[in-house]
Design a protein around this motif. Structure first.
Motif, PDB file in Angstrom:
ATOM      1  N   SER A 482      -1.744 -16.908  -3.510  1.00  0.00           N
ATOM      2  CA  SER A 482      -1.681 -16.156  -2.263  1.00  0.00           C
ATOM      3  C   SER A 482      -2.913 -15.280  -2.102  1.00  0.00           C
ATOM      4  CB  SER A 482      -0.419 -15.294  -2.210  1.00  0.00           C
ATOM      5  OG  SER A 482      -0.460 -14.282  -3.202  1.00  0.00           O
ATOM      6  N   LEU A 483      -3.283 -15.050  -0.842  1.00  0.00           N
ATOM      7  CA  LEU A 483      -4.319 -14.097  -0.474  1.00  0.00           C
ATOM      8  C   LEU A 483      -3.643 -12.890   0.159  1.00  0.00           C
ATOM      9  CD1 LEU A 483      -6.978 -16.461   1.153  1.00  0.00           C
ATOM     10  CD2 LEU A 483      -7.126 -15.357  -1.090  1.00  0.00           C
ATOM     11  N   SER A 484      -4.208 -11.723  -0.049  1.00  0.00           N
ATOM     12  CA  SER A 484      -3.625 -10.519   0.533  1.00  0.00           C
ATOM     13  C   SER A 484      -4.727  -9.580   0.980  1.00  0.00           C
ATOM     14  CB  SER A 484      -2.719  -9.820  -0.486  1.00  0.00           C
ATOM     15  OG  SER A 484      -3.473  -9.359  -1.591  1.00  0.00           O
ATOM     16  N   ALA A 485      -4.369  -8.723   1.936  1.00  0.00           N
ATOM     17  CA  ALA A 485      -5.265  -7.675   2.412  1.00  0.00           C
ATOM     18  C   ALA A 485      -4.416  -6.537   2.918  1.00  0.00           C
ATOM     19  CB  ALA A 485      -6.186  -8.197   3.511  1.00  0.00           C
ATOM     20  N   ASN A 486      -4.906  -5.325   2.771  1.00  0.00           N
ATOM     21  CA  ASN A 486      -4.182  -4.182   3.297  1.00  0.00           C
ATOM     22  C   ASN A 486      -5.135  -3.041   3.615  1.00  0.00           C
ATOM     23  OD1 ASN A 486      -3.920  -1.769   1.232  1.00  0.00           O
ATOM     24  ND2 ASN A 486      -3.805  -3.657   0.010  1.00  0.00           N
ATOM     25  N   ALA A 487      -4.683  -2.205   4.544  1.00  0.00           N
ATOM     26  CA  ALA A 487      -5.384  -0.975   4.885  1.00  0.00           C
ATOM     27  C   ALA A 487      -4.360   0.150   4.867  1.00  0.00           C
ATOM     28  CB  ALA A 487      -6.037  -1.083   6.259  1.00  0.00           C
ATOM     29  N   SER A 488      -4.748   1.304   4.348  1.00  0.00           N
ATOM     30  CA  SER A 488      -3.792   2.401   4.214  1.00  0.00           C
ATOM     31  C   SER A 488      -4.467   3.736   4.486  1.00  0.00           C
ATOM     32  CB  SER A 488      -3.179   2.417   2.816  1.00  0.00           C
ATOM     33  OG  SER A 488      -4.189   2.623   1.835  1.00  0.00           O
ATOM     34  N   ARG A 489      -3.646   4.679   4.890  1.00  0.00           N
ATOM     35  CA  ARG A 489      -4.092   6.045   5.132  1.00  0.00           C
ATOM     36  C   ARG A 489      -3.173   6.973   4.372  1.00  0.00           C
ATOM     37  NH1 ARG A 489      -8.567   8.967   6.952  1.00  0.00           N
ATOM     38  NH2 ARG A 489      -7.902  10.827   8.071  1.00  0.00           N
ATOM     39  N   GLY A 490      -3.715   7.860   3.545  1.00  0.00           N
ATOM     40  CA  GLY A 490      -2.894   8.749   2.740  1.00  0.00           C
ATOM     41  C   GLY A 490      -3.509  10.127   2.622  1.00  0.00           C
ATOM     42  N   PHE A 491      -2.855  10.990   1.821  1.00  0.00           N
ATOM     43  CA  PHE A 491      -3.347  12.354   1.678  1.00  0.00           C
ATOM     44  C   PHE A 491      -2.958  12.914   0.317  1.00  0.00           C
ATOM     45  CE2 PHE A 491       0.875  13.824   1.902  1.00  0.00           C
ATOM     46  CZ  PHE A 491       0.911  15.192   1.727  1.00  0.00           C
ATOM     47  N   ARG A 492      -3.613  14.026  -0.040  1.00  0.00           N
ATOM     48  CA  ARG A 492      -3.221  14.835  -1.192  1.00  0.00           C
ATOM     49  C   ARG A 492      -3.481  16.293  -0.870  1.00  0.00           C
ATOM     50  NH1 ARG A 492      -4.976  17.614  -5.810  1.00  0.00           N
ATOM     51  NH2 ARG A 492      -7.194  17.331  -5.336  1.00  0.00           N
ATOM     52  N   ALA A 493      -2.466  17.108  -1.008  1.00  0.00           N
ATOM     53  CA  ALA A 493      -2.628  18.546  -0.797  1.00  0.00           C
ATOM     54  C   ALA A 493      -3.267  19.179  -2.025  1.00  0.00           C
ATOM     55  CB  ALA A 493      -1.278  19.188  -0.509  1.00  0.00           C
ATOM     56  N   PRO A 494      -4.047  20.244  -1.856  1.00  0.00           N
ATOM     57  CA  PRO A 494      -4.655  20.897  -3.021  1.00  0.00           C
ATOM     58  C   PRO A 494      -3.591  21.472  -3.950  1.00  0.00           C
ATOM     59  CG  PRO A 494      -5.607  21.701  -0.955  1.00  0.00           C
ATOM     60  CD  PRO A 494      -4.424  20.884  -0.591  1.00  0.00           C
ATOM     61  N   ALA A 495      -3.907  21.477  -5.233  1.00  0.00           N
ATOM     62  CA  ALA A 495      -3.022  22.065  -6.232  1.00  0.00           C
ATOM     63  C   ALA A 495      -3.288  23.563  -6.345  1.00  0.00           C
ATOM     64  CB  ALA A 495      -3.234  21.389  -7.581  1.00  0.00           C
ATOM     65  N   VAL A 496      -2.335  24.272  -6.957  1.00  0.00           N
ATOM     66  CA  VAL A 496      -2.473  25.716  -7.090  1.00  0.00           C
ATOM     67  C   VAL A 496      -3.711  26.064  -7.896  1.00  0.00           C
ATOM     68  CG1 VAL A 496      -0.972  25.786  -9.144  1.00  0.00           C
ATOM     69  CG2 VAL A 496      -1.271  27.846  -7.740  1.00  0.00           C
ATOM     70  N   GLU A 497      -4.081  25.238  -8.882  1.00  0.00           N
ATOM     71  CA  GLU A 497      -5.277  25.506  -9.685  1.00  0.00           C
ATOM     72  C   GLU A 497      -6.532  25.458  -8.822  1.00  0.00           C
ATOM     73  OE1 GLU A 497      -2.111  23.850 -12.298  1.00  0.00           O
ATOM     74  OE2 GLU A 497      -3.018  23.198 -10.405  1.00  0.00           O
ATOM     75  N   GLY A 525      -8.061   3.608   2.675  1.00  0.00           N
ATOM     76  CA  GLY A 525      -8.282   2.571   1.678  1.00  0.00           C
ATOM     77  C   GLY A 525      -8.218   1.179   2.268  1.00  0.00           C
ATOM     78  N   LEU A 526      -9.136   0.327   1.839  1.00  0.00           N
ATOM     79  CA  LEU A 526      -9.163  -1.085   2.216  1.00  0.00           C
ATOM     80  C   LEU A 526      -9.169  -1.912   0.945  1.00  0.00           C
ATOM     81  CD1 LEU A 526     -11.952  -0.946   4.974  1.00  0.00           C
ATOM     82  CD2 LEU A 526      -9.470  -0.915   5.330  1.00  0.00           C
TER      83      LEU A 526
END
Length: 720
Positions: A482-497, A525-526
């Motif tokens: 199989s062939l696959s492809a994906n695109a995604s959008r995400g996040f990360r909040a800053p840590a207390v440190e 991400g791609l």
């Protein structure tokens, strides 16, 4: 046996028979796994009439590595050929050939993966150059609730010897898991809550010994049926080892450690309702490698004299993790919403950092509560899931060396995931599939400085709102390919440190000053990949591009800070736009007779966009090859990996360049059955056979500490 779509598993009896009760109507993918055999796969439809469905599946001896179901990658579970992201599953013989003292070291040979080495216990996973707060570690699908992501000297409080298998998503997984999953997800699957009732008592015994970390591991597990609808589980394990031996035979002192863990669980499996719960406890104690300075001679045994030293000296960490988890699944009988699953987890984690004098420098306390409600859906040809999640954390460091204020986190989220077969037959196996998902998160962090308000300031609150999404396509191009492809959008909040630190951070030897104006990281991400598996070939190749806006990275300040009479570097944190791109691949093929050959490689390039600056602690590129004789019962072979020099470093005092090195690993295993039911597996390994003295580019302590040297390991496991 695993039934994807329900996340249910069962053990067969000595005749190979099993039963899954209380499944709602719908289509399920059955995946059967047995050590030494190719995983078998079959699609089964349960009719709405409620009548029993009987299946007959034949398994064959396998010598090529094959993957089965990956329940971590999608909320419904999916065959690897249908998943649109790079995944890996480590179980059976592959897991025993890799089993080490930590999750990070156990996975470090896999393409696209490395370990952030800080001694044998504090060695956490690195995925495509990302680690710490950007890689999420789960146990049976639940966040581990430890502090391994916060600092390099904190361990993942999950013992790899307790795993039945380990699943990994390489690449952003924010859609399902939200914060902390920009780099990927590692799920350690122990199946401590029974989801099916065995016909008789079953379990395992495990023993392991190593020479590079001299000591051993012992483990035992039992699943006991109580009638036709109740079952109990119990697990326990001990690990104890002395100081690590590095290449050349020298010891890295103060790296001994020990763990004790036990688990008690139970479950009820009914036609309409399943309920289960588990309690886990892990005690641990280990030492941290430290810089003894360059002015000490080696003794006559080749061991360094570490009686005096700079940095944080002979620090020991002593801690405890407790987990209580409840889960229930309701079969609604409604076609559009066949099941609703609810789980609740409460965790308590604490550890103390004990100075050489015996005094406690800092105590870290973390309480975590999670709530998840997930419903499987079926609307026409589309199948998927929707859910809501809540994560609540209360963090309180106490002591003179605490460099952040206490803080509470709240993360509330809702997601939807749908999979559409692009075919006239919606239940066709390995048809082209389109996967769509969306997620909304509200993340809040509140500081509670208490008596430390003079240093950390008044209580402050930051809110971070984010909308994440993904789209993926999987297309079969041939039988088992199989062939696959994906695109995604995400996040990360800053840590207390990163937001509010103000103090000496002993794990990395810097004085950290937080930046309260940081924004959340935003990832785009791609990825594209090819996957193939058959009885003769397993292959997976992926290319990826991950753009992270506002990537939070330490930035050196011009003036050092004096700590206990010694000048140490001072850093703050800044959000800069980063790009990580790379390739990774693995192929394993049956050659002639019972010989199996393989190749692997990976490379990640990480930079600050629009500048010549690079990201720190990025793994070096690798190429490897393997060859073994394997008739399904007896295996003999090895692999060699060439790790190239890493000179794309920041060049500060910590992120120094590393030289190229070559690692040769040899292994032998024997699989046999006694009494018609007991499956015995014996594995003998010789890791780093050339006794190479080397440093990993990802290590935070690479300036002064080497990785383990030649290691002889013996692993014995019996399933009954």
């Amino acid at each position: 046996m695993v039934a994807s779509g329900s996340n249910r598993s069962a053990l067969t009896d000595e005749r190979g028979e099993f039963a899954l009760r209380g499944l709602p109507s719908g289509t399920y993918h059955l995946d059967l796994v047995r050590i030494g055999y190719a995983s078998a796969h079959q699609v089964v439809t349960v009719a709405s009439s409620g009548s029993d469905v009987r299946v007959s599946i034949v398994m064959h001896v396998a010598t090529v590595r094959l993957s089965s179901v990956n329940v971590t990658a999608t909320p419904t579970g999916s065959d690897p050929l249908d998943v649109t992201q790079a995944t890996v599953q480590l179980g059976g013989k592959e897991l025993q050939r890799a089993l080490s003292t930590s999750i990070g070291q156990t996975l470090s040979k896999e393409p696209g993966m490395a370990a952030r080495f800080n001694g044998p216990m504090a060695s956490t996973p690195v995925i495509r150059g990302l680690t710490g707060e950007r890689v999420l570690v789960l146990q049976d699908g639940e966040r581990t609730g430890d502090l391994s992501s916060a600092a390099a000297d904190h361990m993942n409080a999950v013992d790899p010897s307790s795993a039945e298998r380990i699943e990994v998503i390489r690449g952003p997984a924010s859609l399902l898991y939200g914060n902390n999953a920009l780099g990927g997800v590692v799920n350690v699957i122990s199946n401590d809550i029974p989801t099916s009732i065995p016909t008789k008592a079953s379990g395992y015994l495990l023993g392991q010994g190593e020479s590079a970390t001299p000591g051993g591991v012992g483990g035992v597990g039992l699943t006991l049926p109580l009638g036709s609808q109740f079952a109990l589980t119990a697990r326990g394990g001990l690990r104890d080892f002395t100081d690590t031996r590095v290449g050349g035979g020298a010891k890295q002192l103060n790296t001994s450690g020990s763990t004790q863990n036990f688990t008690v669980g139970g479950g009820y499996v009914g036609t309409k309702l399943s309920l289960g719960g588990v309690y886990r406890q892990m005690n641990f104690e280990y030492g941290l490698p430290y810089d003894a300075g360059d002015d000490h001679d080696h003794d006559h045994d080749g061991e360094e004299d570490h009686e005096e030293g700079h940095g944080h000296g002979r620090v020991r960490i002593d801690g405890l993790r407790r987990v209580g988890s409840l889960q229930g699944t309701l079969n609604t009988g409604v076609t559009a919403l066949p099941t609703i699953k609810v789980d609740q987890t409460v965790q308590s984690y604490r550890h103390s950092e004990i100075e050489e004098s015996g005094e406690v420098g800092t105590r870290f306390n973390l309480s975590t509560q999670t709530t998840n409600i997930t419903a499987r859906t079926r609307f026409g040809r589309a199948a998927g899931a929707l859910g809501v999640q809540g994560i609540f954390r209360q963090y309180a460091p106490v002591g003179e060396e605490a460099f952040t204020p206490a803080a509470d986190n709240r993360n509330l989220a809702a997601f939807v995931f749908q999979e559409f077969p692009i075919t006239r037959n919606p239940d066709a196996d390995h048809a082209p599939r389109l996967q769509l998902g969306a997620r909304y998160d509200r993340f809040t962090i509140e500081t509670n400085p208490g008596a430390e308000a003079e240093r950390f300031g008044a209580p402050r609150t930051r809110n971070f709102d984010n909308m994440a999404g993904s789209i993926g396509l999987s297309v079969p191009v041939a039988e088992g390919v199989s062939l696959s492809a994906n695109a995604s959008r995400g996040f990360r909040a800053p840590a207390v440190e990163e937001l509010y630190a103000d103090g000496f951070h002993a794990a990395v030897g810097t004085y950290d000053v937080g930046n309260p104006d940081l924004k959340a990281e935003q990832s785009t991400g791609l990825e594209a990949g090819l996957r193939a598996q058959s009885s003769r070939v397993f292959a997976q190749f992926n290319g990826y591009y991950n753009r992270i806006d506002g990537y939070i990275t330490p930035v050196a300040l011009a003036t050092p800070v004096v700590v206990d009479g010694e000048a140490v570097p001072s850093v703050t944190f800044a959000g800069r736009d980063a790009v990580l791109a790379g390739v990774e691949g693995q192929v394993e093929s049956k050659l002639v007779h019972h010989f199996v050959g393989g190749l692997m490689g990976d490379y990640t390039r990480a930079s600050i966009r629009g500048s010549d600056d690079v990201l720190p602690y990025i793994p070096a590129g690798r190429l490897g090859a393997s060859l073994r004789y394997d008739n399904g019962r007896v295996s003999l072979g090895g692999d060699v990996r060439r790790v190239f020099a890493q000179d794309r470093v920041t060049g500060d005092e910590l992120d120094v360049a590393t030289d190229a090195y070559t690692l040769l690993d040899l292994n032998a295993s024997w699989l046999f059955t006694l009494a018609g039911r007991q499956v015995h597996s014996v594995t003998l390994r010789l890791d780093n056979a050339l006794d190479e003295q080397y440093r990993d580019a990802t290590s935070r302590i690479k300036r002064f500490a080497y990785n383990p040297g030649r290691n002889i390991a013996l692993v014995y496991k019996v399933l009954y």
